[in-house]
Design a protein around this motif. Structure first.
Motif, PDB file in Angstrom:
ATOM      1  N   ALA A   1       9.647   5.532   4.301  1.00 25.23           N
ATOM      2  CA  ALA A   1       8.506   4.830   4.892  1.00 25.23           C
ATOM      3  C   ALA A   1       8.724   3.318   4.794  1.00 25.23           C
ATOM      4  CB  ALA A   1       7.214   5.229   4.187  1.00 25.23           C
ATOM      5  N   GLN A   2       9.271   2.844   3.658  1.00 27.18           N
ATOM      6  CA  GLN A   2       9.535   1.412   3.509  1.00 27.18           C
ATOM      7  C   GLN A   2      10.568   0.945   4.536  1.00 27.18           C
ATOM      8  OE1 GLN A   2       8.131  -0.885   1.793  1.00 27.18           O
ATOM      9  NE2 GLN A   2       6.942   0.216   0.268  1.00 27.18           N
ATOM     10  N   ARG A   3      11.613   1.742   4.768  1.00 23.89           N
ATOM     11  CA  ARG A   3      12.630   1.381   5.759  1.00 23.89           C
ATOM     12  C   ARG A   3      12.021   1.334   7.156  1.00 23.89           C
ATOM     13  NH1 ARG A   3      16.803   5.300   3.779  1.00 23.89           N
ATOM     14  NH2 ARG A   3      16.704   6.073   5.897  1.00 23.89           N
ATOM     15  N   ILE A   4      11.151   2.292   7.473  1.00 28.85           N
ATOM     16  CA  ILE A   4      10.498   2.301   8.788  1.00 28.85           C
ATOM     17  C   ILE A   4       9.615   1.070   8.951  1.00 28.85           C
ATOM     18  CG2 ILE A   4       8.786   3.509  10.193  1.00 28.85           C
ATOM     19  CD1 ILE A   4       9.976   6.132   9.083  1.00 28.85           C
ATOM     20  N   ILE A   5       8.886   0.720   7.893  1.00 30.19           N
ATOM     21  CA  ILE A   5       8.035  -0.473   7.949  1.00 30.19           C
ATOM     22  C   ILE A   5       8.899  -1.715   8.144  1.00 30.19           C
ATOM     23  CG2 ILE A   5       6.462  -1.930   6.610  1.00 30.19           C
ATOM     24  CD1 ILE A   5       5.193   0.589   7.741  1.00 30.19           C
ATOM     25  N   GLY A   6      10.044  -1.779   7.484  1.00 28.85           N
ATOM     26  CA  GLY A   6      10.955  -2.911   7.658  1.00 28.85           C
ATOM     27  C   GLY A   6      11.451  -3.019   9.097  1.00 28.85           C
TER      28      GLY A   6
ATOM     29  N   SER B   1       3.156   9.771   7.772  1.00 33.59           N
ATOM     30  CA  SER B   1       3.498  11.151   8.080  1.00 33.59           C
ATOM     31  C   SER B   1       4.021  11.217   9.499  1.00 33.59           C
ATOM     32  CB  SER B   1       2.268  12.048   7.922  1.00 33.59           C
ATOM     33  OG  SER B   1       1.263  11.666   8.828  1.00 33.59           O
ATOM     34  N   VAL B   2       4.723  12.323   9.764  1.00 32.02           N
ATOM     35  CA  VAL B   2       5.275  12.533  11.095  1.00 32.02           C
ATOM     36  C   VAL B   2       4.794  13.866  11.620  1.00 32.02           C
ATOM     37  CG1 VAL B   2       7.329  11.145  10.742  1.00 32.02           C
ATOM     38  CG2 VAL B   2       7.377  13.543  10.141  1.00 32.02           C
ATOM     39  N   LEU B   3       4.713  13.973  12.909  1.00 28.82           N
ATOM     40  CA  LEU B   3       4.306  15.200  13.572  1.00 28.82           C
ATOM     41  C   LEU B   3       5.494  16.154  13.598  1.00 28.82           C
ATOM     42  CD1 LEU B   3       2.046  16.549  15.229  1.00 28.82           C
ATOM     43  CD2 LEU B   3       3.028  15.471  17.247  1.00 28.82           C
ATOM     44  N   LEU B   4       5.264  17.391  13.171  1.00 32.68           N
ATOM     45  CA  LEU B   4       6.338  18.389  13.161  1.00 32.68           C
ATOM     46  C   LEU B   4       6.289  19.191  14.445  1.00 32.68           C
ATOM     47  CD1 LEU B   4       6.155  19.711   9.505  1.00 32.68           C
ATOM     48  CD2 LEU B   4       7.759  18.084  10.465  1.00 32.68           C
TER      49      LEU B   4
ATOM     50  N   ARG C   1       0.837  -1.213   0.000  1.00 28.92           N
ATOM     51  CA  ARG C   1       0.000   0.000   0.000  1.00 28.92           C
ATOM     52  C   ARG C   1       0.868   1.258   0.000  1.00 28.92           C
ATOM     53  NH1 ARG C   1      -4.435  -0.148   4.394  1.00 28.92           N
ATOM     54  NH2 ARG C   1      -5.236   1.594   3.161  1.00 28.92           N
ATOM     55  N   LEU C   2       2.035   1.187   0.671  1.00 32.04           N
ATOM     56  CA  LEU C   2       2.947   2.330   0.639  1.00 32.04           C
ATOM     57  C   LEU C   2       3.543   2.512  -0.763  1.00 32.04           C
ATOM     58  CD1 LEU C   2       4.895   2.042   3.988  1.00 32.04           C
ATOM     59  CD2 LEU C   2       3.482   3.952   3.262  1.00 32.04           C
ATOM     60  N   ALA C   3       3.853   1.374  -1.402  1.00 35.98           N
ATOM     61  CA  ALA C   3       4.458   1.445  -2.727  1.00 35.98           C
ATOM     62  C   ALA C   3       3.483   2.005  -3.756  1.00 35.98           C
ATOM     63  CB  ALA C   3       4.931   0.057  -3.158  1.00 35.98           C
ATOM     64  N   THR C   4       2.213   1.731  -3.607  1.00 38.28           N
ATOM     65  CA  THR C   4       1.215   2.235  -4.563  1.00 38.28           C
ATOM     66  C   THR C   4       0.685   3.603  -4.154  1.00 38.28           C
ATOM     67  OG1 THR C   4      -0.579   1.127  -3.388  1.00 38.28           O
ATOM     68  CG2 THR C   4       0.491  -0.085  -5.185  1.00 38.28           C
TER      69      THR C   4
ATOM     70  N   ALA D   1      -2.311  19.025  14.681  1.00 39.76           N
ATOM     71  CA  ALA D   1      -0.904  19.373  14.610  1.00 39.76           C
ATOM     72  C   ALA D   1      -0.438  19.336  13.167  1.00 39.76           C
ATOM     73  CB  ALA D   1      -0.096  18.384  15.439  1.00 39.76           C
ATOM     74  N   THR D   2       0.620  20.042  12.900  1.00 43.31           N
ATOM     75  CA  THR D   2       1.183  20.073  11.561  1.00 43.31           C
ATOM     76  C   THR D   2       1.936  18.781  11.326  1.00 43.31           C
ATOM     77  OG1 THR D   2       1.438  22.450  11.802  1.00 43.31           O
ATOM     78  CG2 THR D   2       2.652  21.394  10.025  1.00 43.31           C
ATOM     79  N   ARG D   3       1.669  18.149  10.178  1.00 39.96           N
ATOM     80  CA  ARG D   3       2.277  16.864   9.856  1.00 39.96           C
ATOM     81  C   ARG D   3       2.989  16.977   8.519  1.00 39.96           C
ATOM     82  NH1 ARG D   3       0.498  13.216  13.417  1.00 39.96           N
ATOM     83  NH2 ARG D   3       1.217  11.432  12.260  1.00 39.96           N
ATOM     84  N   ALA D   4       4.012  16.164   8.339  1.00 38.95           N
ATOM     85  CA  ALA D   4       4.733  16.114   7.071  1.00 38.95           C
ATOM     86  C   ALA D   4       4.756  14.674   6.589  1.00 38.95           C
ATOM     87  CB  ALA D   4       6.156  16.624   7.257  1.00 38.95           C
ATOM     88  N   GLU D   5       4.494  14.478   5.291  1.00 39.64           N
ATOM     89  CA  GLU D   5       4.514  13.135   4.730  1.00 39.64           C
ATOM     90  C   GLU D   5       5.954  12.696   4.517  1.00 39.64           C
ATOM     91  OE1 GLU D   5       2.143  12.774   1.258  1.00 39.64           O
ATOM     92  OE2 GLU D   5       0.286  13.212   2.328  1.00 39.64           O
ATOM     93  N   LEU D   6       6.178  11.378   4.727  1.00 40.36           N
ATOM     94  CA  LEU D   6       7.516  10.823   4.550  1.00 40.36           C
ATOM     95  C   LEU D   6       7.702  10.368   3.112  1.00 40.36           C
ATOM     96  CD1 LEU D   6       7.904   8.591   7.715  1.00 40.36           C
ATOM     97  CD2 LEU D   6       8.946  10.802   7.295  1.00 40.36           C
ATOM     98  N   ASP D   7       8.946  10.393   2.704  1.00 38.47           N
ATOM     99  CA  ASP D   7       9.307   9.856   1.402  1.00 38.47           C
ATOM    100  C   ASP D   7       8.995   8.358   1.416  1.00 38.47           C
ATOM    101  OD1 ASP D   7      10.584   9.806  -1.159  1.00 38.47           O
ATOM    102  OD2 ASP D   7      12.315   8.861  -0.171  1.00 38.47           O
ATOM    103  N   PRO D   8       8.436   7.799   0.328  1.00 37.56           N
ATOM    104  CA  PRO D   8       8.085   6.371   0.317  1.00 37.56           C
ATOM    105  C   PRO D   8       9.260   5.448   0.641  1.00 37.56           C
ATOM    106  CG  PRO D   8       7.052   7.462  -1.528  1.00 37.56           C
ATOM    107  CD  PRO D   8       7.958   8.475  -0.880  1.00 37.56           C
TER     108      PRO D   8
END
Length: 177
Positions: free
Chosen positions: A148-153, A112-115, A103-106, A138-145
């Motif tokens: 995000a894949q590394r975090i999921i791993g 996202s992370v809280l800023l 789902r992250l890849a597609t 709160a203000t959030r920023a989306e992570l680079d895919p």
């Protein structure tokens, strides 16, 4: 006529002694034989008691062995059940991780992370509100895919570690009881 009179007078005392010794020897042999029969009977009874006691101990040991084998078989079944549960949890965690990764890849899901912005660290009211509604999040920023894949791993490895830890704890609990 007496049998002793047939012997010369010098040998008569020796003949009496010899006859007395023969009588004493026969009496001692008879007594020895009677004692042998009596003690043989006592020894046979004791041997029977020892045999019965050994047979009882053997039967008790076989009963205890059978009980322990039953306990071992039950423990092995419980451990197999725990192993199957562990494998199912691990498989489910892998499927969930793979689904989230897909789902992250597609770009179906974005992480996202809280800023930490502003004096309140991002926990206060946002400075701008859209015309369609008031958003006080709160203000959030989306992570680079890729990130995000590394975090999921990383979280997947942690999940697998926790599942393995629970399986080990279950094994220890089963074996210690």
């Amino acid at each position: 006529m007496c049998l002793i009179n047939l012997l010369p007078p010098a040998l008569r005392p020796w003949a009496v002694v010899l006859v007395l010794l023969a009588i004493a020897g026969v009496a001692a042999g008879g007594a020895w034989l009677a004692q042998d029969w009596r003690y043989g009977k006592v020894l046979a009874e004791q041997a029977g008691k020892v045999d019965r006691a050994a047979l009882k101990r053997t039967e008790d040991a076989l009963g205890a062995l059978a009980a322990e084998q039953g306990k071992r078989a039950a423990l092995e079944r419980r451990l197999q059940d725990n192993d199957a549960t562990h494998n199912k949890e691990l498989s489910d965690a892998k499927k969930t991780q793979q689904l989230l990764s897909d789902r992250l890849a597609t770009a179906d899901v974005r992480l996202s992370v809280l800023l930490a912005t502003g004096p309140l660290g991002g926990a206060g009211v946002s400075a701008t509100a859209s015309a369609g509604g008031v958003v006080h999040g709160a203000t959030r920023a989306e992570l680079d895919p890729a990130h995000a894949q590394r975090i999921i791993g990383i979280t997947d490895a942690g999940d697998r570690g926790l599942i393995a830890l629970r399986a080990c704890q279950g094994y220890v609990r089963e074996v210690s009881h």
